[in-house]
Scaffold this active site. Sequence first.
Site, mmCIF file in Angstrom:
data_model
loop_
_atom_site.group_PDB
_atom_site.id
_atom_site.type_symbol
_atom_site.label_atom_id
_atom_site.label_comp_id
_atom_site.label_asym_id
_atom_site.label_seq_id
_atom_site.Cartn_x
_atom_site.Cartn_y
_atom_site.Cartn_z
ATOM 1 N N ASP A 46 48.210 47.003 -67.164
ATOM 2 C CA ASP A 46 47.497 45.765 -66.866
ATOM 3 C C ASP A 46 46.178 45.656 -67.621
ATOM 4 O O ASP A 46 45.806 44.575 -68.092
ATOM 5 C CB ASP A 46 47.231 45.678 -65.367
ATOM 6 C CG ASP A 46 48.496 45.415 -64.568
ATOM 7 O OD1 ASP A 46 49.517 45.023 -65.176
ATOM 8 O OD2 ASP A 46 48.469 45.602 -63.342
ATOM 9 N N ASN A 116 40.331 39.197 -64.008
ATOM 10 C CA ASN A 116 40.546 39.724 -62.657
ATOM 11 C C ASN A 116 39.415 39.378 -61.708
ATOM 12 O O ASN A 116 39.601 38.627 -60.760
ATOM 13 C CB ASN A 116 40.730 41.246 -62.699
ATOM 14 C CG ASN A 116 42.177 41.650 -62.850
ATOM 15 O OD1 ASN A 116 43.055 40.804 -62.881
ATOM 16 N ND2 ASN A 116 42.417 42.935 -62.943
ATOM 17 N N ASP A 146 27.945 48.085 -50.369
ATOM 18 C CA ASP A 146 28.132 48.873 -51.591
ATOM 19 C C ASP A 146 28.369 47.982 -52.794
ATOM 20 O O ASP A 146 28.129 48.385 -53.933
ATOM 21 C CB ASP A 146 29.312 49.834 -51.437
ATOM 22 C CG ASP A 146 28.975 51.058 -50.603
ATOM 23 O OD1 ASP A 146 27.777 51.247 -50.290
ATOM 24 O OD2 ASP A 146 29.891 51.819 -50.250
ATOM 25 N N ASN A 160 40.240 43.689 -55.594
ATOM 26 C CA ASN A 160 39.998 42.841 -54.433
ATOM 27 C C ASN A 160 40.868 43.250 -53.251
ATOM 28 O O ASN A 160 40.401 43.346 -52.108
ATOM 29 C CB ASN A 160 40.268 41.385 -54.807
ATOM 30 C CG ASN A 160 40.286 40.456 -53.609
ATOM 31 O OD1 ASN A 160 39.263 40.112 -53.055
ATOM 32 N ND2 ASN A 160 41.491 40.032 -53.231
ATOM 33 N N SER A 162 42.308 46.186 -52.768
ATOM 34 C CA SER A 162 41.900 47.517 -52.314
ATOM 35 C C SER A 162 40.670 47.452 -51.413
ATOM 36 O O SER A 162 40.481 48.318 -50.560
ATOM 37 C CB SER A 162 41.601 48.426 -53.516
ATOM 38 O OG SER A 162 42.753 48.602 -54.312
#
Length: 257
Positions: A46, A116, A146, A160, A162
Amino acid sequence: MSGSQQSLSFVHANTPDARAACEALIARYGNAPFDEANVIIALGGDGFLLQILNETMNSGKRVYGMNRGSVGFLMNDFRVDNLHERVAIATGNDFHPLKMTATDVHGAEFTALAMNEVSLFRQSHQAAKLKVTVDDKIRLEELICDGVMVATPAGSTAYNFSAHGPILPLESPLLALTPVSAFRPRRWRGALLPNKVTVDIHVLEVEKRPVNAVADHTEVKSVVSVRIAQSQDRTAVILSDPDRSWSDRILAEQFTN
């Protein structure tokens, strides 16, 4: 477009599997110069496909990826046979990338495109402290986390997802605004935004809580502000096999473990 009209150029990631696949395909089909081809066959994963999409933006070239990487969510299955026929019946998907405009602590401005997502991450042990505005209206006066990202539908199944962000159907006119380990507001899980909006993220306590910004693979260190908006004047075209459509891939991804 018929097979006789297709002009194919093969490019590969710098891995043994991708290189071997490229050699096998060139031996079968020949290899048009990159600048002269109307279809680019990208062999890799990817990340490599995103690189080629950026290189072909607004060129009129279509990109057909075949998976010679690890995950390959954006890719079609690799097969040597019947490539012209596969390309001829493939479905074209237009993508408008996100445009990131980041300003660093020295006042320098950087722009980059992201297929992405655009992400901001804490640079040290201190959590980031951010202010988020959407179309110049403050939506979060203070977000301690974070990191945070704005993801396209194409990127919604990547980092996103994850970070527990939503998966967006490719045809949806939406962007995902997703936090990474939000501490305050503790229960804030993100938001769905219309893809026409402009998102501004301002870094609070810049010296104490340094933050980096990343547009796919372009990183800017020690930013003070980041503006994110969909680029309407840049388009890349990716081809997918009819039996592996984007809607099917996104639907399947939501039912995997």
